[in-house]
Structure formats: C-alpha cells, structure tokens
Design a protein around this motif. Structure first.
Motif, PDB file in Angstrom:
ATOM      1  N   ALA A 179      12.279  -3.438   6.801  1.00  0.00           N
ATOM      2  CA  ALA A 179      10.867  -3.800   6.963  1.00  0.00           C
ATOM      3  C   ALA A 179       9.980  -2.586   6.680  1.00  0.00           C
ATOM      4  CB  ALA A 179      10.622  -4.320   8.372  1.00  0.00           C
ATOM      5  N   TYR A 180      10.384  -1.414   7.222  1.00  0.00           N
ATOM      6  CA  TYR A 180       9.608  -0.201   6.965  1.00  0.00           C
ATOM      7  C   TYR A 180       9.588   0.107   5.463  1.00  0.00           C
ATOM      8  CZ  TYR A 180       8.729   4.684   6.120  1.00  0.00           C
ATOM      9  OH  TYR A 180       8.240   5.839   5.587  1.00  0.00           O
ATOM     10  N   THR A 181      10.775   0.032   4.846  1.00  0.00           N
ATOM     11  CA  THR A 181      10.920   0.373   3.433  1.00  0.00           C
ATOM     12  C   THR A 181      10.060  -0.524   2.548  1.00  0.00           C
ATOM     13  OG1 THR A 181      13.161   1.106   3.859  1.00  0.00           O
ATOM     14  CG2 THR A 181      12.619   0.620   1.587  1.00  0.00           C
ATOM     15  N   VAL A 182      10.110  -1.827   2.809  1.00  0.00           N
ATOM     16  CA  VAL A 182       9.341  -2.760   1.989  1.00  0.00           C
ATOM     17  C   VAL A 182       7.842  -2.472   2.134  1.00  0.00           C
ATOM     18  CG1 VAL A 182       8.689  -5.187   1.744  1.00  0.00           C
ATOM     19  CG2 VAL A 182      11.101  -4.559   1.961  1.00  0.00           C
ATOM     20  N   ALA A 183       7.419  -2.210   3.381  1.00  0.00           N
ATOM     21  CA  ALA A 183       5.995  -1.938   3.592  1.00  0.00           C
ATOM     22  C   ALA A 183       5.570  -0.661   2.883  1.00  0.00           C
ATOM     23  CB  ALA A 183       5.702  -1.840   5.088  1.00  0.00           C
ATOM     24  N   SER A 184       6.409   0.382   2.956  1.00  0.00           N
ATOM     25  CA  SER A 184       5.962   1.655   2.394  1.00  0.00           C
ATOM     26  C   SER A 184       6.180   1.725   0.886  1.00  0.00           C
ATOM     27  CB  SER A 184       6.629   2.839   3.106  1.00  0.00           C
ATOM     28  OG  SER A 184       7.946   2.998   2.658  1.00  0.00           O
ATOM     29  N   ALA A 185       7.015   0.844   0.314  1.00  0.00           N
ATOM     30  CA  ALA A 185       7.249   0.903  -1.139  1.00  0.00           C
ATOM     31  C   ALA A 185       6.217   0.103  -1.930  1.00  0.00           C
ATOM     32  CB  ALA A 185       8.659   0.402  -1.465  1.00  0.00           C
ATOM     33  N   LYS A 186       5.396  -0.654  -1.218  1.00  0.00           N
ATOM     34  CA  LYS A 186       4.418  -1.495  -1.916  1.00  0.00           C
ATOM     35  C   LYS A 186       3.484  -0.649  -2.795  1.00  0.00           C
ATOM     36  CE  LYS A 186       1.132  -5.142  -0.578  1.00  0.00           C
ATOM     37  NZ  LYS A 186       0.821  -5.788  -1.676  1.00  0.00           N
ATOM     38  N   VAL A 187       3.011   0.456  -2.198  1.00  0.00           N
ATOM     39  CA  VAL A 187       2.101   1.331  -2.938  1.00  0.00           C
ATOM     40  C   VAL A 187       2.841   2.019  -4.087  1.00  0.00           C
ATOM     41  CG1 VAL A 187       0.676   3.402  -2.756  1.00  0.00           C
ATOM     42  CG2 VAL A 187       0.623   1.691  -0.944  1.00  0.00           C
ATOM     43  N   LEU A 188       4.078   2.465  -3.800  1.00  0.00           N
ATOM     44  CA  LEU A 188       4.895   3.102  -4.842  1.00  0.00           C
ATOM     45  C   LEU A 188       5.062   2.156  -6.037  1.00  0.00           C
ATOM     46  CD1 LEU A 188       7.991   4.688  -3.027  1.00  0.00           C
ATOM     47  CD2 LEU A 188       6.281   5.884  -4.418  1.00  0.00           C
ATOM     48  N   PHE A 189       5.320   0.893  -5.730  1.00  0.00           N
ATOM     49  CA  PHE A 189       5.517  -0.081  -6.801  1.00  0.00           C
ATOM     50  C   PHE A 189       4.233  -0.253  -7.609  1.00  0.00           C
ATOM     51  CE2 PHE A 189       5.895  -4.157  -8.882  1.00  0.00           C
ATOM     52  CZ  PHE A 189       7.195  -4.123  -9.357  1.00  0.00           C
ATOM     53  N   GLY A 190       3.121  -0.376  -6.898  1.00  0.00           N
ATOM     54  CA  GLY A 190       1.845  -0.532  -7.589  1.00  0.00           C
ATOM     55  C   GLY A 190       1.551   0.663  -8.499  1.00  0.00           C
TER      56      GLY A 190
END
Ligand code: HEC
Ligand code: HEC
Length: 285
Positions: free
Chosen positions: A106-117
């Motif tokens: 859950a932490y990873t998905v939340a924090s990778a959103k910006v990285l992906f963008g």
C-alpha cells in the motif's frame, strides 16, 4: 431636544427626541462585559505568545517562537521519518517480497504514483493505459511477461523489440496473404494458405509455431485481438510485416523503444514502480 428633562429621576442621558424617545444609561448585561474583557485578555495573551504586531518589516516574534515555516518543517520531518522506515525496509527486500506484504504494498503504490507520472506517463499514459505506439500496461497481455521479475527487468534494462523489414523478401501478394492471415488469426479464423506461408517465411521462429508470441524476445501474440501497433487490421499488419520493428535499414519501420532506467532511478524506485505496474491489475504470478 428639550432644555429641561421631562422625565426627572429617570436614568437617561437627557437626549430626547420626538418628545419621548430617550437614551438611557443602563449598564450592558454582565455576560456581555465578561465576553468583552475576556476577548481583550485573549488578544493580549495571543500577541505575547504568537507573532501578531508588525515591528518594522516583521511581526514581533512571540515567546513561543512559533512560525508557519517551522510548523511545516516539523510536519515534513514527521512524514519523512515514517517514509524512511518504509524505504529502509524496502531496500532489503525484493519486489516480490514487497508484494507479499500488504502494508508495504500500500505504501509503495501510494508513493510510486508520482514516480510513474514523472517517468512513465508521457509514453504509457498517466494511468498506464498506453497510447499510439506505446503498449498498454494495465491489462494482462504482456510482450515480455507480467511476472513481477519480468516487469522489473523491463524497467531496469529497457526493451527494444526487433523484427526485420520483409518488404524486400516478400512479394506484394505474399505480404497481403500474411497480413490477412494474422488478422484472421486474431478473429479466430483458420487460413491454411496463410499458415503455410507463415511457416515457409519462418515467421514462427520469432512468433512461435502457434503464433502466440515468445516473451523472451517480446514478439507480439498474433492470435489475440490486441494490436501492439495502431490501428490494427490488415493495412496496419501489412505495414509492420513490410517495414519491421526497429529495423535501422528501413525508414518506415515501427519505432518501439522502452528506455533503460538503471541509470536514471534508484534501485528502490525501480522496485516500487515494478510493484506499481504489477498492481495495475495485469500482474501474473
Ligand atoms: C520513451 C517512451 C517510454 C517511457 C518513458 C517508458 N516506456 Fe515502458 N515501454 C515503451 C515501449 C515503446 C515499450 C514496448 C517496447 C517494445 O515494443 O519492444 C515499453 C514497454 C514497457 C513494459 C513491458 C510491457 C510488456 O508488455 O511486456 C513495461 C513493464 C514498461 N514499459 C514499464 C514502464 C515504466 C514503469 C516506465 C517508467 C519508469 C516506462 N515504461 C517508461 C516506452 C516507454
Ligand atoms: C526476428 C524475429 C521476428 C521475425 C522473423 C518476425 N517477427 Fe513479427 N514481430 C517480432 C517482434 C519482436 C514484434 C513485436 C515488436 C514490439 O512490440 O516491439 C513483432 C510484431 C509483429 C506484428 C505486429 C503485431 C501487433 O500486435 O501489432 C506482426 C503483424 C508481425 N510481427 C508479423 C510477422 C510476420 C507475418 C512475420 C513473418 C514474415 C514476422 N512477424 C516475422 C519479431 C519477429
């Protein structure tokens, strides 16, 4: 106004209009006075504790030493302390181990959103939905494989599918036969003449005898209705077969390059992005 007070003995100011409208000198109610003094005390106390009164360019400091920027920095430090805990944990884990831990996922998905963008969205779309020339990565149709390891490998090393141009090796008729063959395949239709040519021209060497693609080389599955190259259909397939993919010797070749992120992102960020892409829903065991 009368010269002489016509209401002697009354608690009035002597201001009288229209013969009988008087201004009285009653004290305000007690509750009102308590509120009045309390608000003055509150204001003074606040001004002593917090920055309130402008002194030159800046307000007085206030004995608590509070500033908005300090409060912001303290908040940020708190968030970073929480993040640091997760980031150190992730450092010692593989992407697969992260996936096995719901809290870390859950932490990873939340924090990778910006990285992906920031790093991926320009090509794959902000939600991974793909775009002309760029594959969809939210479904379970994978060129190179949808296990967490394969997704991580795609991001780390980059990908560059290679199919030679066949324009000079096939007659226009053969090109038509093969283009129709793959479109028929995608619609579940049998086509013996096409199948024979597919074999004779060694297309199977890369796409597999069943034409379902070989993930080790990212050769597309030709039997499903998902087209790697837009818009799909006979003309589009003909173009791919004639001009190939990433064939440097053909000016009309299809461009299909996924850059390597090994030098651009930290190992942690790559792991996080692999988990993020996997969690789009198409990840396979
Ligand atoms: C410059 C455009 C571009 C950028 C930026 C990019 N990709 Fe790609 N990506 C591609 C292309 C093109 C392919 C397909 C390569 C091929 O067809 O051989 C691809 C393939 C992939 C695949 C393999 C898909 C499959 O079906 O096996 C994954 C996973 C992937 N990208 C994830 C990412 C992630 C995550 C990022 C951000 C860190 C990213 N990509 C950034 C262009 C890009
Ligand atoms: C050297 C290996 C190789 C050979 C030989 C080869 N292909 Fe491909 N082909 C690929 C790869 C790899 C891709 C996917 C490229 C990508 O997405 O990066 C592809 C893509 C395609 C596509 C596009 C599919 C789509 O979904 O848009 C078609 C159609 C196709 N090949 C047909 C053929 C036919 C027909 C032959 C025989 C004449 C052939 N290929 C021979 C490697 C090969």
């Amino acid at each position: 106004m009368a010269d002489k007070n016509p209401f002697p003995g009354e608690n009035n100011t002597g201001h009288i209009w229209d013969d009988n409208i008087r201004e009285l000198k009653n004290d305000p109610p007690r509750w009102w006075m308590i509120g009045f003094w309390a608000s003055i005390i509150w204001t003074l106390a606040y001004a002593v504790l917090y920055p309130t009164v402008p002194v030159g360019d800046e307000p007085n400091k206030g004995i608590l030493g509070w500033t908005a920027i300090k409060e912001y920095k303290e908040g940020l430090a708190e968030v970073e302390a929480v993040r640091a805990r997760y980031e150190t944990q992730i450092q010692g884990m593989t992407a697969k181990q992260i996936l096995a831990d719901p809290g870390l996922t859950a932490y990873t998905v939340a924090s990778a959103k910006v990285l992906f963008g920031d790093n991926c969205g320009a090509c794959h779309g902000s939600g991974g939905q793909g775009g002309p020339g760029f594959p969809v990565i939210v479904d379970d149709d994978w060129l190179y494989g949808g296990t967490i390891e394969k997704i991580e490998e795609s991001i780390t090393k980059g990908r560059k599918g290679m199919m030679p141009a066949h324009a000079k090796r096939l007659s226009p008729q053969e090109l038509d036969t093969l283009a129709n063959y793959v479109v028929n395949l995608s619609q579940g239709k049998d086509d013996p003449a096409g199948a024979a040519l597919f074999k004779a021209k060694v297309c199977f060497a890369c796409h597999g005898a069943n034409a379902k693609g070989v993930q080790a080389m990212g050769s597309a599955n030709l039997t499903d209705s998902i087209w790697r190259f837009e818009p799909g259909g006979v003309e589009s397939a003909r173009r791919t077969i004639a001009h190939g993919v990433n064939d440097a010797g053909d000016a009309e070749t299809r461009q299909a390059v996924m850059p390597s992120f090994a030098d651009r992102l930290s190992a942690n960020d790559i792991k996080k992005l692999a988990v993020y892409v996997y969690k789009f829903g198409g990840g396979v065991q």
